[in-house]
Scaffold this active site. Structure first.
Site, PDB file in Angstrom:
ATOM      1  N   GLY A 165     -19.650  19.100  11.690  1.00 30.78           N
ATOM      2  CA  GLY A 165     -20.173  17.884  11.081  1.00 30.78           C
ATOM      3  C   GLY A 165     -20.707  18.090   9.678  1.00 30.78           C
ATOM      4  O   GLY A 165     -20.388  19.057   8.988  1.00 30.78           O
TER       5      GLY A 165
ATOM      6  N   ALA B 119     -21.107  25.393  14.534  1.00 31.21           N
ATOM      7  CA  ALA B 119     -21.657  24.294  13.741  1.00 31.21           C
ATOM      8  C   ALA B 119     -20.511  23.370  13.340  1.00 31.21           C
ATOM      9  O   ALA B 119     -19.422  23.827  12.975  1.00 31.21           O
ATOM     10  CB  ALA B 119     -22.376  24.806  12.510  1.00 31.21           C
TER      11      ALA B 119
ATOM     12  N   LYS C  57      11.463   1.251  -3.642  1.00 35.47           N
ATOM     13  CA  LYS C  57      10.767   2.270  -4.422  1.00 35.47           C
ATOM     14  C   LYS C  57       9.273   1.950  -4.347  1.00 35.47           C
ATOM     15  O   LYS C  57       8.750   1.138  -5.107  1.00 35.47           O
ATOM     16  CB  LYS C  57      11.249   2.281  -5.876  1.00 35.47           C
ATOM     17  CG  LYS C  57      12.665   2.805  -6.050  1.00 35.47           C
ATOM     18  CD  LYS C  57      13.047   2.855  -7.526  1.00 35.47           C
ATOM     19  CE  LYS C  57      14.452   3.399  -7.710  1.00 35.47           C
ATOM     20  NZ  LYS C  57      14.845   3.438  -9.151  1.00 35.47           N
TER      21      LYS C  57
ATOM     22  N   TYR D  41      10.445  -0.194   4.745  1.00 37.01           N
ATOM     23  CA  TYR D  41      10.604  -1.218   3.711  1.00 37.01           C
ATOM     24  C   TYR D  41      11.119  -2.514   4.302  1.00 37.01           C
ATOM     25  O   TYR D  41      12.103  -2.554   5.042  1.00 37.01           O
ATOM     26  CB  TYR D  41      11.564  -0.752   2.612  1.00 37.01           C
ATOM     27  CG  TYR D  41      12.092  -1.903   1.778  1.00 37.01           C
ATOM     28  CD1 TYR D  41      11.217  -2.748   1.102  1.00 37.01           C
ATOM     29  CD2 TYR D  41      13.454  -2.167   1.702  1.00 37.01           C
ATOM     30  CE1 TYR D  41      11.682  -3.819   0.371  1.00 37.01           C
ATOM     31  CE2 TYR D  41      13.939  -3.237   0.958  1.00 37.01           C
ATOM     32  CZ  TYR D  41      13.040  -4.067   0.300  1.00 37.01           C
ATOM     33  OH  TYR D  41      13.501  -5.130  -0.416  1.00 37.01           O
TER      34      TYR D  41
ATOM     35  N   CYS E  81     -20.610   4.481  10.228  1.00 38.87           N
ATOM     36  CA  CYS E  81     -19.851   3.891   9.127  1.00 38.87           C
ATOM     37  C   CYS E  81     -19.882   2.355   9.167  1.00 38.87           C
ATOM     38  O   CYS E  81     -19.558   1.704   8.176  1.00 38.87           O
ATOM     39  CB  CYS E  81     -18.403   4.374   9.150  1.00 38.87           C
ATOM     40  SG  CYS E  81     -18.234   6.158   8.863  1.00 38.87           S
TER      41      CYS E  81
END
Length: 585
Positions: free
Chosen positions: A292, A290, A445, A437, A51
């Site tokens: 991936g 198996a 919210k 928060y 990645c």
């Protein structure tokens, strides 16, 4: 005290490394110190951060060495695992429980016996069979060797132009990284939008970001041929007939599961083309597993088997299959939810589960809503808008998926919803989450709460959603934005809209016909919600809130005229309140 399951000493052979295979062998060793564990990897590198490959090309990951998660020596020294790179398993003899291995360094073939076998061959980039596709400046991005070739070519040739084919995750990342190196990039995508897995109105936000960075974006057009000279591709011929001159080509069309070995061994494939496995990763042969990108997983929102070519599911499945192979037991492989995120210059786009398009194709009775809210409170400096789309089941409120686009806080919202989905949450559960928060981090919210509120209101009949791309002909349309807002940006596809700013609505409500079905819109859906509640309590029996408002409708319908011919989904009837009686905010 010795665990009785470790008393046996099976021979475990694993085919392939990277995410699934490497996770399998290390977990197998941690669970069974006595097993003989051998991993064969046909390429040069056994465990690397695939990645991260585009970011090494762009220089964000400066050191090539940083890409390597583990080298063979670490597997040997820390885990007593025999790792053999440049060794390809070319045949499986299930009756004798042996594999035939080709040593690419020596050309030798040999046999290796196994008690348990794990297949983790991954997937191969799709390379279209076009003349010139094997030119030395045409690249895929699959492994470290590919990035070495790209970097060597760029250092040597100093290309000024590149064509990236495919606007999925890899294509978008390579586009961004080549641009950062000063290359003029043309991005070609056969589908009519970038990131084809995403719903179009959110994908359009990415397209605007791409255009703002001077990328030549070609949508709805594929490649039909390559122009080459002296072994180099010099141009890409599009399906439309246009030729784009280039100095290099990056293929990001997608991947195909590497299932040839499994097929030769007579193992079953699933409907999506991956190797079929059970809850523990076992194939038709209980001694062969198996994991991936080559296999199928149970996809959470639908319960059906499908391929999910992402690193997270591969790592988790590999870990559990490795444990099961050497102990005979493990937790089942968890459902995959398709949680993913990509950066496109200053924007991030994340998703989990089903998009609305996918839900419709799956035959689910799905609804959706869109909210636009800041990633932290607006009064704290630096607040950035998050556009969040929530998909949910009409009857139950079960969350089916979510997508989000914005400059900050996208991963947080997608991860929260992915976690909720894992535990079978409904939209009502989102309204009750106790999230962190503080002004610099979020809001009391949160956008996740807001999406839950809107969805719960939709299901309860408190404020029913009208899809953002709906045909508004035949509806009384009320635009409650200010006059300045309306003059600066009219509501697409609604020249008949009546503008009454929200603060004037109560005193001017007589200007509207309460007998007509009415659609209410504002910039984002917040003020229109308030107006919807006013109308519904003032004798208007059929009222809809236009999801996402004017801002998102501009993305949903990027080209509109008086003769609008875009998608025209019919609005759903107002549903009855849920049996639980729980209602939104």
């Amino acid at each position: 005290m010795t665990d009785s399951t470790t008393a046996a000493s099976p021979t475990l052979v694993v085919v392939g490394g990277v995410a699934g295979g490497a996770s399998a062998v290390t977990r197998a060793r941690r669970m069974n110190e006595h097993a003989t564990i051998i991993m064969f990897e046909k390429d040069e590198h056994v465990s690397f951060a695939n990645c991260g490959l585009p970011y090494h090309v762009g220089g964000e990951i400066a050191e090539r060495e940083s890409l390597f998660v583990a080298r063979p020596a670490l597997f040997a020294d820390r885990f007593n695992i025999d790792v053999r790179t440049r060794h390809e398993v070319v045949d499986i003899d299930r009756s004798r429980r042996e594999v035939t291995v080709l040593n690419h360094t020596t050309g030798e073939h040999f046999r290796q016996a196994y008690d348990k076998l794990i297949l983790a061959p991954g997937a191969a980039p799709i390379v279209p069979p076009l003349a010139g596709i094997s030119a030395s400046n045409v690249f895929s991005v699959r492994n470290v060797t590919d990035t070495d070739r790209i970097n060597a070519f760029m250092t040597r040739a100093q290309p000024g132009r590149a064509v990236v084919v495919g606007a999925g995750y890899i294509g978008l990342e390579m586009m961004e990284q080549l641009h950062s190196r000063g290359v003029a990039v043309t991005l070609v995508e056969l589908q009519p939008q970038v990131l084809p897995l995403m719903d179009p109105e959110l994908a359009h936000m990415l397209e605007e970001e791409i255009a703002a960075h001077d990328i030549d974006l070609r949508l709805g057009d594929g490649i039909s041929a390559l122009v080459s000279a002296e072994g180099l591709a010099t141009g890409v011929v599009l399906g439309s007939g246009e030729t784009i001159d280039t100095d290099m080509v990056i293929l990001g069309i997608g991947v195909r599961p590497s299932v040839q070995l499994a097929e030769q061994a007579g193992l079953s494939l699933g409907d999506s083309g991956g190797i079929h496995v059970n809850a523990h990763g076992q194939t038709d042969d209980p001694d062969i597993y198996a994991v991936g990108d080559a296999c199928e997983y149970t996809f959470g929102p639908t319960g059906k088997q499908m391929r999910v070519a992402l690193a997270g599911p591969a790592n988790r499945a590999g870990r559990l299959a490795g444990e099961h192979a050497v102990t005979g037991s493990s937790a089942p492989v968890p459902r995959a939810w398709g949680t993913a995120i990509v950066r496109v210059f200053g924007l991030a786009a994340g998703m989990v589960g089903l998009t609305m398009s996918m839900a419709r194709r799956s035959g689910l009775d799905a609804r959706c809503c869109v909210v636009r809210a800041n990633h932290h409170v607006g009064y704290y400096p630096g607040a950035q808008p998050v556009t969040l789309k929530l998909v949910y089941e009409a009857g139950t409120g079960r969350i089916l998926g979510a997508q989000a686009v914005g400059r900050e806080g996208i991963d947080k919202r997608i991860d929260v919803i992915a976690t909720a989905m894992h535990f079978g949450a409904t939209v009502h559960d989102l309204t009750a989450l106790d999230l962190a928060y503080a002004p610099s981090f979020g809001a009391a919210k949160d956008p996740v709460h807001m999406a839950g509120f809107v969805a719960a209101n939709d299901l309860a009949g408190t404020a029913v959603i009208m899809p953002i791309d709906s045909d508004l002909d035949g509806y009384q349309v009320l635009d409650v934005r200010s006059r300045d807002e309306v003059s600066g940006s009219a509501l697409y596809g609604a020249p008949h809209a009546i503008n009454i700013p929200l603060h004037e609505l109560r005193e001017r409500i007589a200007e509207l016909d309460s007998a007509q079905p009415t659609v209410v819109s504002c910039a984002s859906g917040a003020r229109s919600y308030v107006a919807t509640r006013i109308l519904m309590q003032r004798g208007f029996n059929t009222v809809y809130n236009l999801s996402g408002g004017t801002l998102l409708r501009a993305h949903a319908i990027s080209s509109i005229s008086a003769g609008y011919s875009g998608p025209r989904p019919a609005p759903a009837p107002i549903p009855a309140p849920p049996v639980t009686g729980r209602r939104g905010d």
